[in-house]
Scaffold this motif. Structure first.
Motif, PDB file in Angstrom:
ATOM      1  N   LEU A 171      19.723 -22.886  10.977  1.00 42.73           N
ATOM      2  CA  LEU A 171      18.394 -23.373  11.361  1.00 42.73           C
ATOM      3  C   LEU A 171      17.510 -23.376  10.136  1.00 42.73           C
ATOM      4  N   ILE A 172      16.785 -24.489   9.911  1.00 41.76           N
ATOM      5  CA  ILE A 172      15.804 -24.536   8.837  1.00 41.76           C
ATOM      6  C   ILE A 172      14.401 -24.629   9.435  1.00 41.76           C
ATOM      7  N   GLY A 173      13.483 -23.954   8.780  1.00 41.87           N
ATOM      8  CA  GLY A 173      12.091 -23.940   9.200  1.00 41.87           C
ATOM      9  C   GLY A 173      11.306 -23.135   8.191  1.00 41.87           C
ATOM     10  N   LYS A 174      10.029 -22.957   8.419  1.00 40.76           N
ATOM     11  CA  LYS A 174       9.197 -22.211   7.477  1.00 40.76           C
ATOM     12  C   LYS A 174       9.226 -20.722   7.779  1.00 40.76           C
ATOM     13  N   LYS A 175       8.983 -20.376   9.042  1.00 43.61           N
ATOM     14  CA  LYS A 175       9.038 -18.976   9.471  1.00 43.61           C
ATOM     15  C   LYS A 175       9.930 -18.911  10.696  1.00 43.61           C
ATOM     16  N   LEU A 176      10.983 -18.108  10.612  1.00 48.24           N
ATOM     17  CA  LEU A 176      12.001 -18.136  11.655  1.00 48.24           C
ATOM     18  C   LEU A 176      12.136 -16.817  12.404  1.00 48.24           C
ATOM     19  N   GLY A 177      11.121 -15.964  12.287  1.00 45.86           N
ATOM     20  CA  GLY A 177      11.178 -14.683  12.990  1.00 45.86           C
ATOM     21  C   GLY A 177      11.224 -14.844  14.494  1.00 45.86           C
ATOM     22  N   HIS A 178      10.706 -15.960  15.007  1.00 49.50           N
ATOM     23  CA  HIS A 178      10.657 -16.200  16.449  1.00 49.50           C
ATOM     24  C   HIS A 178      11.943 -16.832  16.976  1.00 49.50           C
ATOM     25  N   SER A 179      12.879 -17.163  16.074  1.00 48.77           N
ATOM     26  CA  SER A 179      14.002 -18.010  16.458  1.00 48.77           C
ATOM     27  C   SER A 179      14.954 -17.353  17.451  1.00 48.77           C
ATOM     28  N   SER A 207      17.840 -19.285  18.078  1.00 55.42           N
ATOM     29  CA  SER A 207      19.067 -20.039  17.825  1.00 55.42           C
ATOM     30  C   SER A 207      20.213 -19.194  17.294  1.00 55.42           C
ATOM     31  N   LYS A 208      19.939 -18.294  16.362  1.00 55.29           N
ATOM     32  CA  LYS A 208      21.022 -17.492  15.779  1.00 55.29           C
ATOM     33  C   LYS A 208      21.723 -16.658  16.852  1.00 55.29           C
ATOM     34  N   ARG A 209      20.948 -16.001  17.695  1.00 51.66           N
ATOM     35  CA  ARG A 209      21.546 -15.190  18.765  1.00 51.66           C
ATOM     36  C   ARG A 209      22.308 -16.077  19.743  1.00 51.66           C
ATOM     37  N   TYR A 210      21.711 -17.214  20.081  1.00 50.04           N
ATOM     38  CA  TYR A 210      22.341 -18.118  21.040  1.00 50.04           C
ATOM     39  C   TYR A 210      23.718 -18.576  20.542  1.00 50.04           C
ATOM     40  N   PHE A 211      23.775 -19.067  19.314  1.00 53.19           N
ATOM     41  CA  PHE A 211      25.039 -19.593  18.817  1.00 53.19           C
ATOM     42  C   PHE A 211      26.036 -18.486  18.472  1.00 53.19           C
ATOM     43  N   THR A 212      25.560 -17.355  17.983  1.00 53.69           N
ATOM     44  CA  THR A 212      26.467 -16.235  17.712  1.00 53.69           C
ATOM     45  C   THR A 212      27.135 -15.780  18.995  1.00 53.69           C
ATOM     46  N   TYR A 253       4.940 -15.840  20.443  1.00 51.49           N
ATOM     47  CA  TYR A 253       4.978 -14.502  19.846  1.00 51.49           C
ATOM     48  C   TYR A 253       4.836 -14.612  18.323  1.00 51.49           C
ATOM     49  N   PRO A 254       4.023 -13.781  17.677  1.00 48.40           N
ATOM     50  CA  PRO A 254       3.336 -12.602  18.215  1.00 48.40           C
ATOM     51  C   PRO A 254       1.918 -12.871  18.737  1.00 48.40           C
ATOM     52  N   ALA A 255       1.415 -14.093  18.600  1.00 42.96           N
ATOM     53  CA  ALA A 255       0.032 -14.381  19.019  1.00 42.96           C
ATOM     54  C   ALA A 255      -0.010 -14.735  20.504  1.00 42.96           C
ATOM     55  N   VAL A 256       0.452 -13.813  21.326  1.00 48.92           N
ATOM     56  CA  VAL A 256       0.627 -14.084  22.761  1.00 48.92           C
ATOM     57  C   VAL A 256      -0.696 -14.166  23.513  1.00 48.92           C
ATOM     58  N   GLU A 257      -1.801 -13.784  22.864  1.00 50.85           N
ATOM     59  CA  GLU A 257      -3.103 -13.835  23.536  1.00 50.85           C
ATOM     60  C   GLU A 257      -3.717 -15.233  23.483  1.00 50.85           C
ATOM     61  N   ASN A 258      -3.064 -16.171  22.799  1.00 44.64           N
ATOM     62  CA  ASN A 258      -3.590 -17.532  22.669  1.00 44.64           C
ATOM     63  C   ASN A 258      -3.052 -18.453  23.755  1.00 44.64           C
ATOM     64  N   CYS A 259      -3.816 -19.483  24.050  1.00 40.53           N
ATOM     65  CA  CYS A 259      -3.356 -20.531  24.969  1.00 40.53           C
ATOM     66  C   CYS A 259      -4.221 -21.769  24.745  1.00 40.53           C
ATOM     67  N   PRO A 260      -3.739 -22.944  25.138  1.00 37.12           N
ATOM     68  CA  PRO A 260      -4.556 -24.161  24.992  1.00 37.12           C
ATOM     69  C   PRO A 260      -5.870 -24.029  25.762  1.00 37.12           C
ATOM     70  N   ASP A 296       5.807 -25.338  29.516  1.00 41.36           N
ATOM     71  CA  ASP A 296       5.497 -24.839  28.177  1.00 41.36           C
ATOM     72  C   ASP A 296       6.757 -24.866  27.337  1.00 41.36           C
ATOM     73  N   LEU A 297       6.734 -25.583  26.220  1.00 44.84           N
ATOM     74  CA  LEU A 297       7.902 -25.612  25.345  1.00 44.84           C
ATOM     75  C   LEU A 297       8.122 -24.285  24.635  1.00 44.84           C
ATOM     76  N   VAL A 298       7.094 -23.431  24.603  1.00 40.35           N
ATOM     77  CA  VAL A 298       7.244 -22.091  24.040  1.00 40.35           C
ATOM     78  C   VAL A 298       8.190 -21.287  24.934  1.00 40.35           C
ATOM     79  N   TYR A 299       9.116 -20.547  24.317  1.00 45.88           N
ATOM     80  CA  TYR A 299      10.066 -19.749  25.095  1.00 45.88           C
ATOM     81  C   TYR A 299       9.999 -18.260  24.770  1.00 45.88           C
ATOM     82  N   ASN A 300       9.193 -17.895  23.776  1.00 47.53           N
ATOM     83  CA  ASN A 300       9.019 -16.486  23.428  1.00 47.53           C
ATOM     84  C   ASN A 300       7.535 -16.202  23.247  1.00 47.53           C
ATOM     85  N   PRO A 301       6.898 -15.554  24.261  1.00 47.81           N
ATOM     86  CA  PRO A 301       7.481 -14.910  25.437  1.00 47.81           C
ATOM     87  C   PRO A 301       7.852 -15.936  26.516  1.00 47.81           C
ATOM     88  N   GLU A 302       8.693 -15.511  27.448  1.00 49.29           N
ATOM     89  CA  GLU A 302       9.103 -16.411  28.526  1.00 49.29           C
ATOM     90  C   GLU A 302       7.920 -16.776  29.418  1.00 49.29           C
TER      91      GLU A 302
END
Length: 245
Positions: A6-14, A16-21, A181-188, A203-209
């Motif tokens: 996976l490529i991206g700028k910040k991947l701490g939220h990812s 994908s690695k767990r899913y594919f592993t 995550y981690p800015a879970v207090e935000n919303c549109p 919501d396309l966001v999946y973390n948090p569920e």
């Protein structure tokens, strides 16, 4: 060894690695690995491909789904129409871009939201994921309006969205990272008091569920869908592409 990543700028939220592993372990695929590659800019992609010649497939996440396109040798027809890429297949030294976000969103929405002739959708955001959502809505023949922070042709701004107007849209899709995550207090910023059981919030966001966006919708009695359905769908579609299926 076949290497994916996976490529991206910040991947701490990812996810994908767990899913594919876990997929590799579950299906007994011993000759594959999945890694995270944080790139400061998308211009680092050619260098990554040189350093990792055994890479055969990449996923792409924010903020590179659109800016990656000039660095690819070829685009799948759907990705070219959408104008965003989230999956790259690498073969014989050539890269080809695809958009499986489109597949994941379209298929998951069809499963849980039976669209009618009068269905109207409000799409929050204008990034690469938004483009995939819009393409899926077009193909499902669901009328839509884009909501953005900045005015544009055919768009609404958050300042335009009144409670009365929100009631006219049954489906509300958040394609922004607000609430991730981690800015879970935000919303549109929406007039959530106008929501009812007639609404469906995706919501396309999946973390948090359960994002604050979804919590507010659920409190109003609306149907809510988090990004996991789309995530699983796009990941499996990417795997099929990488395996030439």
């Amino acid at each position: 060894m076949q290497r994916y990543g996976l490529i991206g700028k910040k991947l701490g939220h990812s996810f994908s690695k767990r899913y594919f592993t876990e997929k590799f372990e579950r299906e007994g695929i011993a000759d594959a690995t999945y890694e995270l590659y944080e790139l400061a800019t998308i211009a680092e992609l050619p260098q990554l491909l040189q350093k990792q010649p055994d890479l055969v497939g990449l996923n792409v996440t924010v903020p590179y789904k659109e800016t990656v396109i000039p660095f690819l040798d070829e685009l799948d027809e759907a990705a070219a129409r959408i104008g965003a890429v989230n999956t790259i297949k690498i073969a014989a030294g050539k890269t080809k871009g695809y958009n499986t976000d489109y597949i994941g969103f379209r298929d998951s929405l069809e499963q849980v939201y039976p669209a009618t002739q009068n269905s109207r959708a409000l799409v929050l955001g204008t990034g690469g994921a938004s483009k995939a959502v819009v393409a899926a809505l077009q193909d499902l023949q669901i009328n839509y309006t884009i909501l953005s922070r900045q005015a544009g042709q055919g768009r609404l701004t958050y300042a335009d969205l009144t409670p009365e107007l929100l009631k006219q849209y049954q489906l509300i899709v958040n394609t922004t990272p607000l609430g991730m995550y981690p800015a879970v207090e935000n919303c549109p910023e929406l007039p959530y008091e106008a929501l009812s059981a007639q609404h469906c919030l995706y919501d396309l966001v999946y973390n948090p569920e359960q994002t604050l966006f979804l919590e507010k919708g659920k409190s109003a009695g609306a149907q809510t869908i988090n990004g996991l359905r789309m995530l699983y769908g796009q990941a499996e579609a990417a795997w099929q592409i990488w395996q030439n299926r």
